[in-house]
Motif scaffolding. Structure first.
Motif, PDB file in Angstrom:
ATOM      1  N   GLU A 112      75.144 -24.856 -23.868  1.00 56.13           N
ATOM      2  CA  GLU A 112      75.742 -24.067 -22.709  1.00 56.13           C
ATOM      3  C   GLU A 112      77.490 -23.644 -23.091  1.00 56.13           C
ATOM      4  O   GLU A 112      77.663 -22.809 -22.530  1.00 56.13           O
ATOM      5  CB  GLU A 112      76.006 -25.448 -21.616  1.00 56.13           C
ATOM      6  N   TYR A 140      78.503 -22.786 -25.932  1.00 57.30           N
ATOM      7  CA  TYR A 140      78.223 -21.885 -27.026  1.00 57.30           C
ATOM      8  C   TYR A 140      77.864 -20.442 -26.428  1.00 57.30           C
ATOM      9  O   TYR A 140      78.315 -19.135 -27.108  1.00 57.30           O
ATOM     10  CB  TYR A 140      77.595 -22.220 -28.097  1.00 57.30           C
ATOM     11  N   TYR A 141      76.944 -20.469 -25.356  1.00 57.07           N
ATOM     12  CA  TYR A 141      76.479 -18.992 -25.052  1.00 57.07           C
ATOM     13  C   TYR A 141      77.669 -18.611 -24.000  1.00 57.07           C
ATOM     14  O   TYR A 141      77.703 -18.900 -22.805  1.00 57.07           O
ATOM     15  CB  TYR A 141      75.246 -19.178 -24.462  1.00 57.07           C
ATOM     16  N   ASP A 145      74.199 -15.720 -20.399  1.00 57.85           N
ATOM     17  CA  ASP A 145      72.926 -15.175 -20.413  1.00 57.85           C
ATOM     18  C   ASP A 145      71.942 -16.114 -20.920  1.00 57.85           C
ATOM     19  O   ASP A 145      70.680 -15.746 -21.113  1.00 57.85           O
ATOM     20  CB  ASP A 145      72.752 -13.993 -21.158  1.00 57.85           C
ATOM     21  N   TYR A 157      71.462 -17.097 -24.231  1.00 59.30           N
ATOM     22  CA  TYR A 157      71.350 -16.950 -25.787  1.00 59.30           C
ATOM     23  C   TYR A 157      72.672 -16.991 -26.192  1.00 59.30           C
ATOM     24  O   TYR A 157      73.735 -16.377 -25.565  1.00 59.30           O
ATOM     25  CB  TYR A 157      70.691 -15.355 -25.792  1.00 59.30           C
ATOM     26  N   ILE A 158      72.911 -17.147 -27.729  1.00 63.04           N
ATOM     27  CA  ILE A 158      74.008 -17.073 -28.252  1.00 63.04           C
ATOM     28  C   ILE A 158      73.657 -15.936 -29.230  1.00 63.04           C
ATOM     29  O   ILE A 158      73.016 -15.810 -30.075  1.00 63.04           O
ATOM     30  CB  ILE A 158      74.115 -18.288 -29.130  1.00 63.04           C
ATOM     31  N   SER A 159      74.733 -14.723 -29.005  1.00 67.44           N
ATOM     32  CA  SER A 159      74.320 -13.528 -29.514  1.00 67.44           C
ATOM     33  C   SER A 159      75.020 -13.520 -30.743  1.00 67.44           C
ATOM     34  O   SER A 159      75.802 -14.392 -31.269  1.00 67.44           O
ATOM     35  CB  SER A 159      74.947 -12.341 -28.677  1.00 67.44           C
ATOM     36  N   GLU A 200      78.951 -13.040 -30.392  1.00 68.96           N
ATOM     37  CA  GLU A 200      79.057 -14.490 -29.722  1.00 68.96           C
ATOM     38  C   GLU A 200      79.336 -15.478 -31.094  1.00 68.96           C
ATOM     39  O   GLU A 200      80.272 -16.088 -31.188  1.00 68.96           O
ATOM     40  CB  GLU A 200      78.505 -15.065 -28.867  1.00 68.96           C
ATOM     41  N   LYS A 239      69.267 -13.364 -32.095  1.00 67.58           N
ATOM     42  CA  LYS A 239      70.022 -14.076 -31.252  1.00 67.58           C
ATOM     43  C   LYS A 239      69.434 -15.561 -31.186  1.00 67.58           C
ATOM     44  O   LYS A 239      68.353 -15.997 -31.692  1.00 67.58           O
ATOM     45  CB  LYS A 239      70.013 -13.746 -29.509  1.00 67.58           C
ATOM     46  N   SER A 249      68.211 -18.787 -29.111  1.00 65.04           N
ATOM     47  CA  SER A 249      67.807 -19.381 -27.781  1.00 65.04           C
ATOM     48  C   SER A 249      68.185 -20.901 -27.783  1.00 65.04           C
ATOM     49  O   SER A 249      68.423 -21.371 -28.834  1.00 65.04           O
ATOM     50  CB  SER A 249      66.189 -18.968 -27.560  1.00 65.04           C
TER      51      SER A 249
END
Length: 223
Positions: free
Chosen positions: A128, A130-131, A135, A137-139, A142, A182, A184
């Motif tokens: 939580e 890190y995203y 949204d 997801y960690i892109s 990011e 990305k 999840s």
């Protein structure tokens, strides 16, 4: 920054009179205690500590809580955190109702994970944090920003960016199991369970074991 102070030298562990409980408009009910890993007596102590911190931070009483600056100061002084980006993200992870203020219930629930959370709870908490855009997801962007934030002491920004892009590619190869570009929660969970060192791969957002142990002893020692 100043050297972390072990629970502010215990001065914030002084128990306040019960009258301070009325300051929070959303007091904890008896059912709330079942969601915490603290004993009821420890929860009550943490609530009194919370109100002491609110008063010492000179926060307006109509906010009934800690704003981001006050909370960041606690993360640094108590838990030794120094990363501005991650301290901001930890604040938002605590602030469940997104009102830019941490109330007593959010304070206790957050510390319940922070200090006594199970591995699964801490895994969800780190994800939580890190995203960054919320949204789920960690892109790639990011990941790049967080790694750059962690490696900002490199000599050249150009060299740093090039090296970080390589690290982003390596990270995705290791953690992006469905190859969608990305990460999840399912990706993150699987990767961390295979290698627990990846729990805080994008930067420290949990107290160190030594600090965690100190704070638990201090909470227990206030009774």
């Amino acid at each position: 920054m100043s050297k972390p102070n072990p629970f502010l030298s215990l001065e914030f562990s002084i128990l306040l009179p019960p009258t301070h409980f009325f300051l929070d408009p959303t007091p904890l009910s008896h059912t709330d205690f079942s969601f915490f890993t603290f004993k009821k007596s420890e929860v009550e102590c943490l609530i009194r500590l919370f109100h002491s911190l609110v008063e010492r931070a000179n926060v307006r009483l109509n906010n009934f809580g800690l704003d981001r600056n006050a909370f960041r100061a606690i993360l640094h002084s108590v838990f030794g955190m120094t990363d501005d980006m991650l301290m901001n993200r930890v604040f938002f992870a605590f602030d469940k109702d997104n009102d830019n203020c941490i109330n007593a219930k959010e304070w206790v629930k957050g510390l319940s994970v922070f200090l006594r959370g199970t591995f699964e709870e801490k895994l969800k908490f780190c994800f939580e944090v890190y995203y960054l855009n919320g949204d789920g997801y960690i892109s790639q962007e990011e990941i790049f920003d967080m790694l750059k934030n962690s490696l900002h002491q490199q000599s050249s920004e150009e060299e740093t960016d090039e090296g970080i892009r390589e690290l982003v590619d390596i990270t995705l190869k290791k953690m992006d199991y469905d190859n969608d570009g990305k990460i999840s929660f399912a990706d993150f969970e699987k990767a961390v369970k295979e290698d627990k060192l990846l729990l805080e791969v994008f930067g420290p957002c949990l107290p160190e074991a030594k600090v965690e142990c100190q704070q638990l002893k201090l909470v227990k020692g206030t009774f």
